[in-house]
Motif scaffolding. Structure first.
Motif, PDB file in Angstrom:
ATOM      1  N   LEU A  94      53.791  40.691  35.006  1.00  0.00           N
ATOM      2  CA  LEU A  94      54.010  39.945  36.409  1.00  0.00           C
ATOM      3  C   LEU A  94      55.734  40.175  36.380  1.00  0.00           C
ATOM      4  O   LEU A  94      56.646  39.873  35.903  1.00  0.00           O
ATOM      5  CB  LEU A  94      53.792  38.496  36.257  1.00  0.00           C
ATOM      6  CG  LEU A  94      54.247  37.678  37.539  1.00  0.00           C
ATOM      7  CD1 LEU A  94      53.618  38.361  38.784  1.00  0.00           C
ATOM      8  CD2 LEU A  94      53.918  36.138  37.351  1.00  0.00           C
ATOM      9  N   VAL A  95      55.783  41.171  37.420  1.00  0.00           N
ATOM     10  CA  VAL A  95      57.454  41.878  37.895  1.00  0.00           C
ATOM     11  C   VAL A  95      57.795  40.684  38.905  1.00  0.00           C
ATOM     12  O   VAL A  95      57.401  40.908  40.146  1.00  0.00           O
ATOM     13  CB  VAL A  95      57.471  43.167  38.078  1.00  0.00           C
ATOM     14  CG1 VAL A  95      58.671  43.771  38.380  1.00  0.00           C
ATOM     15  CG2 VAL A  95      56.650  43.916  37.162  1.00  0.00           C
ATOM     16  N   MET A  96      58.667  39.881  38.704  1.00  0.00           N
ATOM     17  CA  MET A  96      59.279  39.013  39.491  1.00  0.00           C
ATOM     18  C   MET A  96      60.722  39.541  39.848  1.00  0.00           C
ATOM     19  O   MET A  96      61.594  39.209  39.150  1.00  0.00           O
ATOM     20  CB  MET A  96      59.316  37.575  39.133  1.00  0.00           C
ATOM     21  CG  MET A  96      57.919  36.818  39.005  1.00  0.00           C
ATOM     22  SD  MET A  96      57.669  35.434  37.981  1.00  0.00           S
ATOM     23  CE  MET A  96      57.975  36.004  36.359  1.00  0.00           C
ATOM     24  N   VAL A  97      60.972  40.018  41.191  1.00  0.00           N
ATOM     25  CA  VAL A  97      62.238  40.470  41.400  1.00  0.00           C
ATOM     26  C   VAL A  97      62.981  39.331  42.308  1.00  0.00           C
ATOM     27  O   VAL A  97      62.408  38.886  43.277  1.00  0.00           O
ATOM     28  CB  VAL A  97      62.268  41.819  42.350  1.00  0.00           C
ATOM     29  CG1 VAL A  97      63.743  42.139  42.699  1.00  0.00           C
ATOM     30  CG2 VAL A  97      61.444  42.916  41.708  1.00  0.00           C
ATOM     31  N   CYS A  98      64.272  39.023  41.829  1.00  0.00           N
ATOM     32  CA  CYS A  98      64.940  37.952  42.466  1.00  0.00           C
ATOM     33  C   CYS A  98      65.343  38.250  43.845  1.00  0.00           C
ATOM     34  O   CYS A  98      65.940  39.479  44.078  1.00  0.00           O
ATOM     35  CB  CYS A  98      66.199  37.439  41.819  1.00  0.00           C
ATOM     36  SG  CYS A  98      67.276  36.429  42.709  1.00  0.00           S
TER      37      CYS A  98
END
Ligand code: FES
Length: 173
Positions: A94-98
């Protein structure tokens, strides 16, 4: 979007209840012993379900409510407050970009576009091979090392395209 249930459930009085593993049930019961009120054990119980399934949904809330002796609404309220818990199945990574101000000023949007292109998927979606899901999220508290993203439990900071390439290659294996 409807919630996709991909684990065993049992039905009681027309309500679906997730079948939790013995280890998850044990963790929840152990959490209950640490607090004076069962309601205080909801968050550790959510973590235990998240560790087992990789996301949270309604049948899990029912299962937790049944074990703790609280209402489903009380469990759901806590789960929805913590937006970083996925509420449906996600990819292995799960790639969570701010997307907040420091990261935005240092190219978070470009980073997201780059990820979408490299992974051939869109924000909120999962790659066809199930390996990656991309999310845009609120500040992760690492503004001094912007742009950054969290992949599963790890922070990746001061990102460049080269760093993203290396990370995706490592995670694709
Ligand atoms: S603005 Fe990106 S971590 Fe805070």
């Amino acid at each position: 979007m409807s919630v996709q249930t991909v684990y065993p459930t049992v039905e009681k009085a027309g309500i679906k209840i997730a079948v939790l593993s013995p280890a998850t049930v044990e963790k929840i019961k152990k959490a209950m012993t640490r607090f004076p009120k069962p309601l205080s054990a909801v968050l550790p119980a959510l973590h235990a379900c998240y560790e087992q399934f990789g996301y949270l949904d309604e049948p899990m809330y029912e299962a937790i409510a049944e074990i703790l002796g609280v209402t489903r609404a009380e469990v759901a309220e806590a789960a929805t407050f913590y937006t970083l818990f996925p509420k449906q199945p996600v990819g292995k990574n799960l790639v969570m970009v701010c997307k907040n101000i420091s990261c935005a000023l240092r190219g978070a949007d470009n980073l997201v576009s780059y990820l979408e292109k490299k992974l051939n998927t869109k924000v909120g979606e999962t790659t066809a091979d199930g390996k990656f899901t991309i999310w845009k999220v609120e500040c992760l508290g690492s503004c001094g090392t912007a742009p950054m993203m969290q992949v599963n439990d790890e922070f990746h900071e001061n990102l460049t395209r080269a760093k993203v390439d290396a990370l995706l290659e490592k995670l694709s294996k």
